[in-house]
Design an enzyme around this catalytic site. Structure first.
Site, PDB file in Angstrom:
ATOM      1  N   LYS A 113       0.788  -1.260  -0.001  1.00 29.29           N
ATOM      2  CA  LYS A 113       0.229   0.005   0.106  1.00 29.29           C
ATOM      3  C   LYS A 113       0.852   1.289   0.178  1.00 29.29           C
ATOM      4  O   LYS A 113       0.314   2.332  -0.526  1.00 29.29           O
ATOM      5  CB  LYS A 113      -0.834   0.042   1.170  1.00 29.29           C
ATOM      6  CG  LYS A 113      -1.767  -1.171   1.131  1.00 29.29           C
ATOM      7  CD  LYS A 113      -3.382  -1.206   1.713  1.00 29.29           C
ATOM      8  CE  LYS A 113      -4.159  -2.252   1.043  1.00 29.29           C
ATOM      9  NZ  LYS A 113      -5.528  -2.077   1.614  1.00 29.29           N
ATOM     10  N   LYS A 196      -5.873 -11.319  -5.592  1.00 34.35           N
ATOM     11  CA  LYS A 196      -7.189 -11.246  -4.915  1.00 34.35           C
ATOM     12  C   LYS A 196      -8.226 -10.138  -5.337  1.00 34.35           C
ATOM     13  O   LYS A 196      -7.996  -9.400  -5.798  1.00 34.35           O
ATOM     14  CB  LYS A 196      -6.588 -10.688  -3.516  1.00 34.35           C
ATOM     15  CG  LYS A 196      -7.453 -10.284  -2.476  1.00 34.35           C
ATOM     16  CD  LYS A 196      -6.867  -9.727  -1.260  1.00 34.35           C
ATOM     17  CE  LYS A 196      -7.819  -8.551  -0.566  1.00 34.35           C
ATOM     18  NZ  LYS A 196      -7.191  -7.808   0.634  1.00 34.35           N
ATOM     19  N   LYS A 199     -11.633  -4.617  -3.220  1.00 37.60           N
ATOM     20  CA  LYS A 199     -12.562  -3.443  -3.443  1.00 37.60           C
ATOM     21  C   LYS A 199     -11.875  -2.322  -3.946  1.00 37.60           C
ATOM     22  O   LYS A 199     -12.524  -1.398  -4.726  1.00 37.60           O
ATOM     23  CB  LYS A 199     -13.658  -3.348  -2.550  1.00 37.60           C
ATOM     24  CG  LYS A 199     -13.068  -3.326  -1.198  1.00 37.60           C
ATOM     25  CD  LYS A 199     -14.224  -3.165  -0.175  1.00 37.60           C
ATOM     26  CE  LYS A 199     -13.650  -3.602   1.181  1.00 37.60           C
ATOM     27  NZ  LYS A 199     -12.598  -3.188   1.873  1.00 37.60           N
TER      28      LYS A 199
HETATM   29  P1  ATP Z   1      -8.764  -3.852   0.495  1.00 37.75           P
HETATM   30  O1  ATP Z   1      -8.862  -4.873  -0.717  1.00 37.75           O
HETATM   31  O2  ATP Z   1      -9.280  -2.510   0.115  1.00 37.75           O
HETATM   32  O3  ATP Z   1      -7.274  -3.858   0.782  1.00 37.75           O
HETATM   33  P2  ATP Z   1      -9.735  -5.703   2.235  1.00 37.75           P
HETATM   34  O4  ATP Z   1     -10.907  -6.074   1.544  1.00 37.75           O
HETATM   35  O5  ATP Z   1      -8.704  -6.631   1.944  1.00 37.75           O
HETATM   36  O6  ATP Z   1      -9.391  -4.333   1.550  1.00 37.75           O
HETATM   37  P3  ATP Z   1     -11.241  -5.507   4.525  1.00 37.75           P
HETATM   38  O7  ATP Z   1     -12.290  -4.901   3.935  1.00 37.75           O
HETATM   39  O8  ATP Z   1     -10.728  -4.758   5.930  1.00 37.75           O
HETATM   40  O9  ATP Z   1      -9.895  -5.352   3.649  1.00 37.75           O
HETATM   41  O10 ATP Z   1     -11.334  -7.097   4.696  1.00 37.75           O
HETATM   42  C1  ATP Z   1     -12.154  -7.536   5.542  1.00 37.75           C
HETATM   43  C2  ATP Z   1     -12.052  -9.027   5.627  1.00 37.75           C
HETATM   44  O11 ATP Z   1     -12.223  -9.485   4.440  1.00 37.75           O
HETATM   45  C3  ATP Z   1     -10.547  -9.473   6.161  1.00 37.75           C
HETATM   46  O12 ATP Z   1     -10.803 -10.437   6.990  1.00 37.75           O
HETATM   47  C4  ATP Z   1     -10.225  -9.964   4.637  1.00 37.75           C
HETATM   48  O13 ATP Z   1      -9.087 -10.889   5.023  1.00 37.75           O
HETATM   49  C5  ATP Z   1     -11.395 -10.450   4.055  1.00 37.75           C
HETATM   50  N1  ATP Z   1     -11.305 -10.571   2.652  1.00 37.75           N
HETATM   51  C6  ATP Z   1     -10.887  -9.377   1.610  1.00 37.75           C
HETATM   52  N2  ATP Z   1     -10.814  -9.742   0.460  1.00 37.75           N
HETATM   53  C7  ATP Z   1     -10.922 -10.786   0.376  1.00 37.75           C
HETATM   54  C8  ATP Z   1     -10.950 -12.051  -0.464  1.00 37.75           C
HETATM   55  N3  ATP Z   1     -10.641 -11.542  -1.681  1.00 37.75           N
HETATM   56  N4  ATP Z   1     -11.078 -13.363  -0.293  1.00 37.75           N
HETATM   57  C9  ATP Z   1     -11.280 -13.728   1.226  1.00 37.75           C
HETATM   58  N5  ATP Z   1     -11.256 -12.944   1.912  1.00 37.75           N
HETATM   59  C10 ATP Z   1     -11.058 -11.537   1.705  1.00 37.75           C
END
Ligand code: ATP
Ligand code: LTN
Length: 334
Positions: A113, A196, A199
């Protein structure tokens, strides 16, 4: 037993957040009848990267409503907003005073990041973020923290900090364990299935499914997911990342095993039926969630739930914080 977890309001929730995180919270809530749950919206974590004020406000409320729409029961789970419990940043500071800079600099998420902020300056909180995350967890003496794969490294650091604090000042914190789902800990992008589903990081809208996307749009995104030309359905993440990702989504949403799904489609000679079935499964799962979400978002019920969650969280957090300050020698009166 206590469980703690949170989601940052940095973007609209994706199917990855649902499968990797929220669905796990719901499963655990249903399995662990005696456990206590603290699930929050990690709004302080969101401002480690630039946010639009209006959008941030909306997303905080959206996540809270989505938790309930996805099946969290406010009678079983304490739902609250992180910044309404000021003990989080207070313990976050204590954790910064427990952690070393080198430990923060080694975090993969920070290294990734950081690249995006080099032009305008890297926010200090992007570096110290894991200290606040450790505080979120340790404040409630969590035993288990359900998260997706990408958070495991932060959990390891949380354990290190809890152990270090305990050995410096005496037994104070429970050392927590990460809990990652067996299937679906890392849902991939539908367009670049080695990355991954994110969002905030994806280039193309077709790469991710939002929980608030229009249902037809959702189905189309599944239909146009990138796969391969082999036309045989089996799990092989290395050589068939697209199909493997779709199998994972299918297994998670239907609570079935990947082997059973592979068996079901073993005679197919194209991906069409598999994709069509999955489009229906994803569409109908999200449609149900949306119905409940739209009821909640315009009701007073949501605020009542969040007020109640805040009270409970504050009670536990304040009590813990008194103990922590005392241990360090920071309270005037015991
Ligand atoms: P960003 O993608 O903006 O970095 P993020 O979605 O990883 O954000 P959070 O929104 O805080 O960050 O994630 C919330 C939860 O969702 C965390 O436990 C994260 O591990 C899970 N998560 C996020 N994306 C995925 C994915 N593609 N597959 C499985 N779990 C996910
Ligand atoms: N860092 C997490 C969100 C998060 C979290 C937490 C998860 C903040 N505090 C405490 C579990 C427990 C993320 O980026 N997904």
């Amino acid at each position: 037993m206590r469980l703690v977890s949170g989601i940052k309001p940095t973007g609209d929730l994706t199917l990855g957040n649902y499968i990797g995180a929220i669905k796990q919270f719901v499963n655990l809530q249903n399995e662990l009848k005696d456990a206590e749950f603290f699930i929050f919206v990690a709004d302080l974590h969101a401002i480690t990267t630039p946010q639009d004020k209006q959008q941030l406000k909306k997303r905080v409320r959206d996540i809270a409503a989505m938790y309930i729409a996805c099946g969290l029961d406010p009678n079983r789970v304490n739902l609250f907003i992180q910044s309404e419990v000021l003990e989080h940043p207070l313990l976050g500071y204590i954790m910064e005073s427990t952690a070393y800079i080198g430990e923060m600099e080694r975090m993969t998420q920070y290294k990734e990041k950081k690249q995006k902020q080099l032009k305008d300056g890297v926010r200090t909180s992007l570096l110290t973020y894991p200290a606040l995350m450790a505080a979120d967890i340790l404040l409630y003496d969590a035993d288990i923290v359900p998260v997706g794969d990408d958070q495991v490294q932060h959990l390891e650091l949380t354990r290190t900090l809890a152990e270090r604090f305990n050995s410096l000042y005496g037994e104070t914190f429970v050392v927590p364990k990460a809990y990652t789902p067996k299937v679906g800990a890392r849902i991939k992008s539908l367009q670049e299935p080695t990355k991954k589903m994110s969002k905030s990081e994806s280039e193309s809208e077709k790469a991710y499914i939002l929980l608030l996307d229009n249902i037809n749009q959702i189905k189309n995104k599944i239909r146009s997911a990138v796969t391969d030309n082999e036309a045989k359905i089996y799990f092989d993440e290395k050589n068939k990342p697209g199909i493997s990702n779709l199998l994972t989504i299918y297994a998670s949403l239907t609570d079935s095993s990947i082997e059973d799904i592979v068996k079901k489609y073993e005679n197919e000679t194209s991906y069409q039926k598999f994709k069509e079935d999955l489009a229906e499964i994803v569409g109908s799962t999200i449609e149900k969630i949306q119905t409940r979400y739209y009821e909640l978002i315009k009701s007073n019920e949501l605020d009542e739930i969040l007020n109640q969650g805040r009270e409970k969280a504050q009670f536990i957090a304040k009590r813990k914080m008194t103990k922590v300050l005392n241990r360090i020698g920071l309270l005037r009166q015991k």
